[in-house]
Motif scaffolding. Structure first.
Motif, PDB file in Angstrom:
ATOM      1  N   ILE A   1      -9.282  50.031 -16.024  1.00  0.00           N
ATOM      2  CA  ILE A   1      -8.154  50.200 -15.061  1.00  0.00           C
ATOM      3  C   ILE A   1      -8.104  51.718 -14.711  1.00  0.00           C
ATOM      4  N   LYS A   2      -8.180  51.909 -13.192  1.00  0.00           N
ATOM      5  CA  LYS A   2      -8.554  53.357 -12.630  1.00  0.00           C
ATOM      6  C   LYS A   2      -7.302  54.260 -12.448  1.00  0.00           C
ATOM      7  N   TYR A   3      -8.039  55.333 -12.362  1.00  0.00           N
ATOM      8  CA  TYR A   3      -7.264  56.463 -11.804  1.00  0.00           C
ATOM      9  C   TYR A   3      -7.566  56.586 -10.389  1.00  0.00           C
ATOM     10  N   MET A   4      -6.669  56.286  -9.547  1.00  0.00           N
ATOM     11  CA  MET A   4      -6.788  56.546  -8.111  1.00  0.00           C
ATOM     12  C   MET A   4      -5.538  56.839  -7.608  1.00  0.00           C
ATOM     13  N   GLY A   5      -5.384  58.049  -6.889  1.00  0.00           N
ATOM     14  CA  GLY A   5      -4.051  58.586  -6.371  1.00  0.00           C
ATOM     15  C   GLY A   5      -3.379  59.481  -7.348  1.00  0.00           C
ATOM     16  N   LYS A   6      -2.840  60.632  -7.006  1.00  0.00           N
ATOM     17  CA  LYS A   6      -2.406  61.741  -8.105  1.00  0.00           C
ATOM     18  C   LYS A   6      -1.130  61.869  -7.647  1.00  0.00           C
ATOM     19  N   LYS A   7      -0.074  62.262  -8.659  1.00  0.00           N
ATOM     20  CA  LYS A   7       1.019  62.915  -8.324  1.00  0.00           C
ATOM     21  C   LYS A   7       1.108  64.105  -8.144  1.00  0.00           C
ATOM     22  N   ASP A   8       0.150  64.925  -9.094  1.00  0.00           N
ATOM     23  CA  ASP A   8      -0.115  66.366  -8.751  1.00  0.00           C
ATOM     24  C   ASP A   8      -1.548  66.763  -8.516  1.00  0.00           C
TER      25      ASP A   8
ATOM     26  N   GLN B   1       1.930  51.044  -1.834  1.00  0.00           N
ATOM     27  CA  GLN B   1       3.277  50.604  -2.292  1.00  0.00           C
ATOM     28  C   GLN B   1       3.164  49.567  -3.356  1.00  0.00           C
ATOM     29  N   GLY B   2       3.540  49.777  -4.516  1.00  0.00           N
ATOM     30  CA  GLY B   2       3.465  48.673  -5.356  1.00  0.00           C
ATOM     31  C   GLY B   2       2.096  49.027  -6.379  1.00  0.00           C
ATOM     32  N   ARG B   3       1.199  49.934  -5.991  1.00  0.00           N
ATOM     33  CA  ARG B   3       0.098  50.287  -6.776  1.00  0.00           C
ATOM     34  C   ARG B   3       0.189  50.617  -8.173  1.00  0.00           C
ATOM     35  N   MET B   4       1.385  51.526  -8.305  1.00  0.00           N
ATOM     36  CA  MET B   4       1.588  52.137  -9.830  1.00  0.00           C
ATOM     37  C   MET B   4       2.250  50.999 -10.681  1.00  0.00           C
ATOM     38  N   THR B   5       2.872  50.073 -10.091  1.00  0.00           N
ATOM     39  CA  THR B   5       3.617  48.878 -10.854  1.00  0.00           C
ATOM     40  C   THR B   5       2.298  48.008 -11.213  1.00  0.00           C
ATOM     41  N   ARG B   6       1.390  47.805 -10.317  1.00  0.00           N
ATOM     42  CA  ARG B   6       0.471  46.749 -10.749  1.00  0.00           C
ATOM     43  C   ARG B   6      -0.604  47.257 -11.826  1.00  0.00           C
ATOM     44  N   ALA B   7      -0.901  48.813 -11.747  1.00  0.00           N
ATOM     45  CA  ALA B   7      -1.774  49.462 -12.493  1.00  0.00           C
ATOM     46  C   ALA B   7      -1.327  49.324 -13.970  1.00  0.00           C
TER      47      ALA B   7
ATOM     48  N   ARG C   1       1.019  47.353 -15.064  1.00  0.00           N
ATOM     49  CA  ARG C   1       1.139  45.871 -15.383  1.00  0.00           C
ATOM     50  C   ARG C   1      -0.153  45.579 -16.156  1.00  0.00           C
ATOM     51  N   ARG C   2      -1.205  45.828 -15.138  1.00  0.00           N
ATOM     52  CA  ARG C   2      -2.619  45.462 -15.597  1.00  0.00           C
ATOM     53  C   ARG C   2      -3.009  46.147 -16.871  1.00  0.00           C
ATOM     54  N   LEU C   3      -2.836  47.245 -16.963  1.00  0.00           N
ATOM     55  CA  LEU C   3      -3.167  48.278 -18.198  1.00  0.00           C
ATOM     56  C   LEU C   3      -2.615  47.293 -19.704  1.00  0.00           C
ATOM     57  N   GLN C   4      -1.347  46.977 -19.206  1.00  0.00           N
ATOM     58  CA  GLN C   4      -0.987  46.273 -20.480  1.00  0.00           C
ATOM     59  C   GLN C   4      -1.395  44.918 -20.810  1.00  0.00           C
ATOM     60  N   SER C   5      -1.592  44.237 -19.799  1.00  0.00           N
ATOM     61  CA  SER C   5      -2.344  42.832 -19.796  1.00  0.00           C
ATOM     62  C   SER C   5      -3.678  43.178 -20.481  1.00  0.00           C
ATOM     63  N   LEU C   6      -4.601  44.020 -19.873  1.00  0.00           N
ATOM     64  CA  LEU C   6      -5.969  44.332 -20.360  1.00  0.00           C
ATOM     65  C   LEU C   6      -5.940  44.775 -21.821  1.00  0.00           C
TER      66      LEU C   6
END
Ligand code: DP6
Length: 324
Positions: free
Chosen positions: A14-21, A209-215, A217-222
């Motif tokens: 599950i990738k780190y892509m896009g930063k908040k800070d 848009q929606g990437r954070m939710t998708r990632a 959700r995928r983390l939990q499923s993985l």
């Protein structure tokens, strides 16, 4: 006085892509990685009488022949982290820093993860000696400091599985602690768009848009799939995740791509393997054209078969190892 340290690379499922800070490298979403003990960086620090810190090449006899800091920009980034560590630990001395990898740098094999983790670990040894500390700083502290240099490096302190939830990384207990890893090296050329730039450019994609939710959700499923030893489901989630990240690259305001024809060939071979055998390795790509494959220990036969297939047919280099 001289100190040495090594650190491994890691591959995110599950990738780190896009930063908040962008200053502290706080990610937009949590990530999960498997530590690659055979892809390593080495760092050596030597006390110097010079009036400033400097980088120097490793001896050519070293096992770590791939130079991580030969480009002036990379050297500056490395020295900047050394200054960060010196400021944090209040060390005034100057150092010569030497570094190298046992694998090609800057082509999507997460060399920055290994190199900054190695520099941070090496500095911790120097600090412990110079300040006569009874114990070294904890991996949690070192991981946080290393994150500020390069986000993915914070996961390299933990193994075999590392979970990075925003400000902190930690080891996470999951089955499959002895996976075999292969990297199908499609290209060893330097990336024209570094991952730090990719983190900025993905934010301009409509698909972000929606990437954070998708990632999330995928983390939990993985995690659930791995806990349940549902390998097929883990493969599907990993598949969706790397395509999700690469589609962000392709749909950025100014699109960019890391995929090469060889990457697509390998992806198709693995897809067909899964279709015909109903089994196969987990597959993922980072910000580069090279394809990472992870096999369960009972898949040794299939791993060897794929090794020979890729090596002969496509003249692709592969590296294998098992985590301890
Ligand atoms: C695609 O850690 O290289 O490998 O924090 O700017 O140094 P910086 O970025 P970096 O990003 C790696 C991104 C990735 C996915 C991952 O490792 O999670």
């Amino acid at each position: 006085m001289r100190w040495q340290a090594e650190a491994p690379s890691n591959i995110a499922l599950i990738k780190y892509m896009g930063k908040k800070d962008f200053t502290l490298n706080i990610p937009c979403n949590p990530s999960l990685s498997y530590t690659l003990d055979h892809l390593r960086s080495y760092v050596e620090l030597e006390l110097s009488h010079d009036s400033e810190d400097r980088w120097a090449p490793l001896s050519e006899a070293s096992d770590f022949v791939y130079d991580i800091t030969d480009a002036p920009q990379a050297q500056q980034r490395f020295l900047k982290h050394l200054h960060r560590l010196k400021a944090y630990f209040n060390i005034k001395e100057h150092f010569i820093v030497r570094s190298g990898n046992n694998f090609p740098s800057n082509c999507g094999l997460a060399s920055s993860a290994a190199s900054f983790a190695a520099l941070t670990s090496c500095f911790a040894k120097a600090y412990t000696d110079l300040k006569h500390r009874p114990t070294a700083p904890s991996d949690t502290v070192l991981s946080r400091l290393s994150r500020e240099a390069s986000g993915s490096s914070c996961r390299s302190f933990f193994k075999p599985w590392a979970l990075w939830t925003y400000k902190q990384s930690k080891a996470v207990q999951l089955p499959y602690t002895q996976l075999t890893h292969q990297t199908v090296v499609i290209s060893e050329k330097s990336k024209s768009i570094g991952s730090s730039q990719a983190h900025r450019r993905v934010l301009t994609s409509d698909l972000f848009q929606g990437r954070m939710t998708r990632a999330r959700r995928r983390l939990q499923s993985l995690i659930t799939s791995l806990q349940n030893k549902d390998w097929y489901q883990a493969y599907i989630i990993t598949w969706h995740e790397f395509w999700d990240m690469h589609m962000l690259f392709h749909t950025a305001e100014t699109p960019f791509s890391y995929l090469e024809p060889g990457s697509i060939d390998v992806i198709k071979v693995i897809e067909q393997l899964w279709q015909s055998q109903h089994d196969g390795p987990l597959m993922t790509l980072d910000a580069g054209p090279n394809v990472h494959l992870l096999y369960r220990p009972d898949q040794d036969e299939i791993a060897t078969k794929m090794y020979h297939y890729f090596n002969q047919q496509h003249r692709i280099l592969m590296k294998e190892s098992k985590n301890q």
